[in-house]
Design a protein around this motif. Structure first.
Motif, PDB file in Angstrom:
ATOM      1  N   LYS A   9      14.235   4.520  19.898  1.00  0.00           N
ATOM      2  CA  LYS A   9      13.335   4.869  20.996  1.00  0.00           C
ATOM      3  C   LYS A   9      11.902   4.915  20.486  1.00  0.00           C
ATOM      4  O   LYS A   9      11.673   5.343  19.352  1.00  0.00           O
ATOM      5  CB  LYS A   9      13.746   6.280  21.466  1.00  0.00           C
ATOM      6  N   VAL A  10      10.982   4.438  21.290  1.00  0.00           N
ATOM      7  CA  VAL A  10       9.557   4.599  20.963  1.00  0.00           C
ATOM      8  C   VAL A  10       8.878   5.260  22.162  1.00  0.00           C
ATOM      9  O   VAL A  10       9.103   4.851  23.302  1.00  0.00           O
ATOM     10  CB  VAL A  10       8.884   3.239  20.654  1.00  0.00           C
ATOM     11  N   ILE A  11       8.090   6.277  21.898  1.00  0.00           N
ATOM     12  CA  ILE A  11       7.355   6.945  22.973  1.00  0.00           C
ATOM     13  C   ILE A  11       5.863   6.692  22.754  1.00  0.00           C
ATOM     14  O   ILE A  11       5.349   6.930  21.656  1.00  0.00           O
ATOM     15  CB  ILE A  11       7.631   8.471  22.988  1.00  0.00           C
ATOM     16  N   LEU A  12       5.208   6.158  23.769  1.00  0.00           N
ATOM     17  CA  LEU A  12       3.758   5.975  23.698  1.00  0.00           C
ATOM     18  C   LEU A  12       3.099   7.028  24.588  1.00  0.00           C
ATOM     19  O   LEU A  12       3.453   7.166  25.756  1.00  0.00           O
ATOM     20  CB  LEU A  12       3.355   4.579  24.190  1.00  0.00           C
ATOM     21  N   ARG A  13       2.173   7.757  24.000  1.00  0.00           N
ATOM     22  CA  ARG A  13       1.417   8.748  24.780  1.00  0.00           C
ATOM     23  C   ARG A  13      -0.060   8.394  24.693  1.00  0.00           C
ATOM     24  O   ARG A  13      -0.597   8.273  23.588  1.00  0.00           O
ATOM     25  CB  ARG A  13       1.586  10.154  24.200  1.00  0.00           C
ATOM     26  N   VAL A  14      -0.697   8.249  25.850  1.00  0.00           N
ATOM     27  CA  VAL A  14      -2.152   8.084  25.855  1.00  0.00           C
ATOM     28  C   VAL A  14      -2.729   9.489  25.997  1.00  0.00           C
ATOM     29  O   VAL A  14      -2.329  10.236  26.893  1.00  0.00           O
ATOM     30  CB  VAL A  14      -2.625   7.194  27.025  1.00  0.00           C
ATOM     31  N   ILE A  15      -3.599   9.836  25.059  1.00  0.00           N
ATOM     32  CA  ILE A  15      -4.191  11.178  25.122  1.00  0.00           C
ATOM     33  C   ILE A  15      -5.711  11.074  25.297  1.00  0.00           C
ATOM     34  O   ILE A  15      -6.304  10.042  24.968  1.00  0.00           O
ATOM     35  CB  ILE A  15      -3.852  12.032  23.867  1.00  0.00           C
ATOM     36  N   GLU A  16      -6.286  12.123  25.781  1.00  0.00           N
ATOM     37  CA  GLU A  16      -7.746  12.192  25.945  1.00  0.00           C
ATOM     38  C   GLU A  16      -8.220  13.571  25.549  1.00  0.00           C
ATOM     39  O   GLU A  16      -7.640  14.570  25.967  1.00  0.00           O
ATOM     40  CB  GLU A  16      -8.104  12.003  27.432  1.00  0.00           C
ATOM     41  N   MET A  17      -9.269  13.605  24.713  1.00  0.00           N
ATOM     42  CA  MET A  17      -9.814  14.908  24.316  1.00  0.00           C
ATOM     43  C   MET A  17     -11.346  14.806  24.220  1.00  0.00           C
ATOM     44  O   MET A  17     -11.855  13.841  23.642  1.00  0.00           O
ATOM     45  CB  MET A  17      -9.235  15.324  22.954  1.00  0.00           C
ATOM     46  N   PRO A  18     -12.070  15.772  24.779  1.00  0.00           N
ATOM     47  CA  PRO A  18     -13.532  15.720  24.637  1.00  0.00           C
ATOM     48  C   PRO A  18     -13.961  16.065  23.210  1.00  0.00           C
ATOM     49  O   PRO A  18     -13.326  16.909  22.558  1.00  0.00           O
ATOM     50  CB  PRO A  18     -14.026  16.780  25.617  1.00  0.00           C
ATOM     51  N   LEU A  19     -15.013  15.405  22.715  1.00  0.00           N
ATOM     52  CA  LEU A  19     -15.569  15.769  21.409  1.00  0.00           C
ATOM     53  C   LEU A  19     -16.428  17.026  21.584  1.00  0.00           C
ATOM     54  O   LEU A  19     -17.010  17.231  22.646  1.00  0.00           O
ATOM     55  CB  LEU A  19     -16.470  14.643  20.878  1.00  0.00           C
ATOM     56  N   LYS A  20     -16.541  17.815  20.524  1.00  0.00           N
ATOM     57  CA  LYS A  20     -17.377  19.006  20.611  1.00  0.00           C
ATOM     58  C   LYS A  20     -18.840  18.628  20.837  1.00  0.00           C
ATOM     59  O   LYS A  20     -19.565  19.314  21.538  1.00  0.00           O
ATOM     60  CB  LYS A  20     -17.241  19.842  19.335  1.00  0.00           C
ATOM     61  N   LYS A  21     -19.252  17.495  20.211  1.00  0.00           N
ATOM     62  CA  LYS A  21     -20.599  16.985  20.497  1.00  0.00           C
ATOM     63  C   LYS A  21     -20.524  15.453  20.498  1.00  0.00           C
ATOM     64  O   LYS A  21     -19.709  14.877  19.770  1.00  0.00           O
ATOM     65  CB  LYS A  21     -21.615  17.493  19.456  1.00  0.00           C
ATOM     66  N   PRO A  22     -21.366  14.792  21.324  1.00  0.00           N
ATOM     67  CA  PRO A  22     -21.287  13.321  21.404  1.00  0.00           C
ATOM     68  C   PRO A  22     -21.584  12.665  20.053  1.00  0.00           C
ATOM     69  O   PRO A  22     -22.360  13.191  19.254  1.00  0.00           O
ATOM     70  CB  PRO A  22     -22.370  12.965  22.419  1.00  0.00           C
ATOM     71  N   PHE A  23     -20.941  11.517  19.795  1.00  0.00           N
ATOM     72  CA  PHE A  23     -21.116  10.742  18.571  1.00  0.00           C
ATOM     73  C   PHE A  23     -21.866   9.470  18.973  1.00  0.00           C
ATOM     74  O   PHE A  23     -21.353   8.635  19.705  1.00  0.00           O
ATOM     75  CB  PHE A  23     -19.732  10.419  18.002  1.00  0.00           C
ATOM     76  N   THR A  24     -23.113   9.351  18.485  1.00  0.00           N
ATOM     77  CA  THR A  24     -23.975   8.253  18.947  1.00  0.00           C
ATOM     78  C   THR A  24     -24.315   7.276  17.828  1.00  0.00           C
ATOM     79  O   THR A  24     -24.743   7.681  16.760  1.00  0.00           O
ATOM     80  CB  THR A  24     -25.304   8.835  19.508  1.00  0.00           C
ATOM     81  N   THR A  25     -24.112   5.984  18.093  1.00  0.00           N
ATOM     82  CA  THR A  25     -24.618   4.942  17.208  1.00  0.00           C
ATOM     83  C   THR A  25     -25.421   3.995  18.093  1.00  0.00           C
ATOM     84  O   THR A  25     -25.462   4.176  19.314  1.00  0.00           O
ATOM     85  CB  THR A  25     -23.482   4.135  16.534  1.00  0.00           C
ATOM     86  N   HIS A  26     -26.021   2.945  17.474  1.00  0.00           N
ATOM     87  CA  HIS A  26     -26.795   2.017  18.315  1.00  0.00           C
ATOM     88  C   HIS A  26     -25.874   1.198  19.216  1.00  0.00           C
ATOM     89  O   HIS A  26     -26.329   0.534  20.136  1.00  0.00           O
ATOM     90  CB  HIS A  26     -27.664   1.102  17.441  1.00  0.00           C
ATOM     91  N   LEU A  27     -24.564   1.271  18.975  1.00  0.00           N
ATOM     92  CA  LEU A  27     -23.615   0.476  19.752  1.00  0.00           C
ATOM     93  C   LEU A  27     -23.018   1.239  20.933  1.00  0.00           C
ATOM     94  O   LEU A  27     -22.677   0.639  21.946  1.00  0.00           O
ATOM     95  CB  LEU A  27     -22.470  -0.005  18.840  1.00  0.00           C
ATOM     96  N   THR A  28     -22.839   2.543  20.782  1.00  0.00           N
ATOM     97  CA  THR A  28     -22.200   3.305  21.850  1.00  0.00           C
ATOM     98  C   THR A  28     -22.394   4.807  21.636  1.00  0.00           C
ATOM     99  O   THR A  28     -22.845   5.242  20.574  1.00  0.00           O
ATOM    100  CB  THR A  28     -20.687   3.001  21.913  1.00  0.00           C
ATOM    101  N   THR A  29     -22.020   5.583  22.651  1.00  0.00           N
ATOM    102  CA  THR A  29     -21.919   7.035  22.503  1.00  0.00           C
ATOM    103  C   THR A  29     -20.504   7.429  22.912  1.00  0.00           C
ATOM    104  O   THR A  29     -20.052   7.068  23.998  1.00  0.00           O
ATOM    105  CB  THR A  29     -22.948   7.758  23.390  1.00  0.00           C
ATOM    106  N   VAL A  30     -19.805   8.125  22.010  1.00  0.00           N
ATOM    107  CA  VAL A  30     -18.451   8.575  22.323  1.00  0.00           C
ATOM    108  C   VAL A  30     -18.530  10.057  22.704  1.00  0.00           C
ATOM    109  O   VAL A  30     -19.013  10.870  21.923  1.00  0.00           O
ATOM    110  CB  VAL A  30     -17.508   8.397  21.100  1.00  0.00           C
ATOM    111  N   THR A  31     -18.084  10.378  23.915  1.00  0.00           N
ATOM    112  CA  THR A  31     -18.086  11.790  24.326  1.00  0.00           C
ATOM    113  C   THR A  31     -16.663  12.317  24.489  1.00  0.00           C
ATOM    114  O   THR A  31     -16.398  13.486  24.241  1.00  0.00           O
ATOM    115  CB  THR A  31     -18.850  11.992  25.653  1.00  0.00           C
ATOM    116  N   THR A  32     -15.760  11.417  24.941  1.00  0.00           N
ATOM    117  CA  THR A  32     -14.345  11.775  25.059  1.00  0.00           C
ATOM    118  C   THR A  32     -13.557  10.740  24.276  1.00  0.00           C
ATOM    119  O   THR A  32     -13.821   9.552  24.373  1.00  0.00           O
ATOM    120  CB  THR A  32     -13.893  11.744  26.532  1.00  0.00           C
ATOM    121  N   ARG A  33     -12.616  11.201  23.459  1.00  0.00           N
ATOM    122  CA  ARG A  33     -11.823  10.271  22.638  1.00  0.00           C
ATOM    123  C   ARG A  33     -10.482  10.058  23.310  1.00  0.00           C
ATOM    124  O   ARG A  33      -9.745  11.006  23.607  1.00  0.00           O
ATOM    125  CB  ARG A  33     -11.619  10.884  21.244  1.00  0.00           C
TER     126      ARG A  33
END
Ligand SMILES: [Mg+2]
Length: 371
Positions: free
Chosen positions: A5-29
């Motif tokens: 059996k394989v179980i795939l779970r998609v999860i979502e979690m907010p970051l404590k503070k946004p992670f910004t590069t010149h390519l993107t800003t990640v706020t929720t992972r």
């Protein structure tokens, strides 16, 4: 091992503070947690480190889900796995899609470790009991960066990596260097420069940076070799190295002096090990990169960083750096700049089922059909 059996779970979690590069800003992972279950009911866990959008590599959470569901899981159900070392070879018939492959391959390593009561570090030949913690500063300006570095410095992180880009480079690093004259510093450009910027990159030589990571194109090896001859700061490659072959070519061309290894980017733990052995033979220094990941992936990073060729501090922070509460326990802690390498079976951490359940937004179970 027979995977039932394989179980795939998609999860979502907010970051404590946004992670910004010149390519993107990640706020929720967003991530996929892969659970493989064998015929005895034992589980192994892996984590897919692709992001929601293709800003770092071409894979995304959705593309990896598709590849896992429609290609990799069916291959796994058709095959009896003797050793986790063989899984990357099994997946080789599927081109690319490294993060999807690594998510499933690492779950099998964890299961194998648990079945045989061996830690990942032990299985791969890890030697260190503790690894050096490093932190990443992805800030919008000097003030924010200096504040973040100060906090990491107090916590004992052994080196700081700063995201740079044109306009946020020479004077930015000059000010940071002035504030922290002795701190081991490196910079990461995520391909923000071209060979037209050689002068700008030469200017950074005065700051005694440990290295400059991925200054040029994300698929380039040749221009990095040309650049390395013109700057003193060692070049470290990240995005350009997605396979053993790339690592070999980079060494032959002289494209870098350091490599950042990420299990997801190179398609699994076995491929990361092959690159480690090659680089060690060729005196290329290594460190383990980070993907703003959860505890499962971090556990593999800690095991990888315990190998003798990983001579430099990696992007391995404490659990609390990004998350209020991680999906694994106990928390990963940085003590005087060091993190302990887990020594219990498999990944060496338990899954915090309550937390995992709370952050799961989608779950699907794939069952091996009786032949
Ligand atoms: Mg990088």
């Amino acid at each position: 091992m027979e995977i039932e059996k394989v179980i795939l779970r998609v999860i979502e979690m907010p970051l404590k503070k946004p992670f910004t590069t010149h390519l993107t800003t990640v706020t929720t992972r967003e991530s996929i947690i892969v659970e493989v279950v064998d015929k005895d009911g034992l589980s192994g866990f892996g984590e897919v480190v692709a992001f929601s959008s293709p800003w770092y590599t071409e894979e995304t959470v959705q593309t990896t889900y598709h590849i896992l569901q429609d290609f990799l899981i069916p291959i796994l159900f058709r095959t009896k796995i003797e050793q986790p070392q063989n899984v990357s070879q099994l997946f080789a018939k599927i081109k690319g899609n490294h993060m999807a492959k690594a998510g499933l391959e690492t779950a099998i390593w964890d299961l194998y470790g648990k079945r045989n009561n061996r830690s990942i570090a032990e299985m791969i030949g890890g030697e260190r009991k503790q690894v050096a913690a490093g932190a990443v500063v992805a800030a919008k300006n000097k003030i924010e960066a200096i504040e973040q570095i100060g906090k990491f410095h107090v916590l004992g992180y052994q080196r700081i990596k700063i995201k740079i880009q044109p306009g946020l480079d020479y004077s930015y690093i000059k000010e940071i260097r002035h504030q922290f004259p002795d701190l081991p510093l490196m910079v990461d450009a995520n391909s923000a420069y071209s060979l037209d910027d050689v002068k700008k990159l030469q200017a950074l030589d005065e700051f005694q940076l440990m290295m400059i990571e991925q200054p040029l194109g994300d698929d380039d090896l040749v221009e990095h070799a040309i650049l390395q001859k013109q700057i003193q700061t060692p070049i470290c490659l990240d995005e350009s190295i997605v396979s053993f072959h790339d690592a070999k070519s980079a060494i032959q061309l002289g494209s870098c002096q350091v490599m950042n290894v990420k299990i997801g980017r190179v398609g699994g733990l076995q491929n990361a090990l092959d690159i480690h052995h090659l680089c060690r033979k060729n005196q290329i220094q290594l460190w383990c990169g980070g993907m703003i990941e959860f505890g499962i992936s971090k556990a593999f990073n800690l095991a990888l960083a315990s190998l003798p060729g990983f001579t430099l501090p990696g992007d391995i922070p404490a659990s609390t750096n990004y998350w209020e509460e991680d999906i694994t326990e106990p928390e990963i802690e940085v003590k005087n700049g060091w993190i302990s390498v887990p020594d219990k079976a498999g990944i060496g951490f338990s899954i915090n089922q309550k937390r995992l359940h709370a952050v799961t937004v989608h779950r699907e179970i794939y069952q091996k059909r009786a032949v």
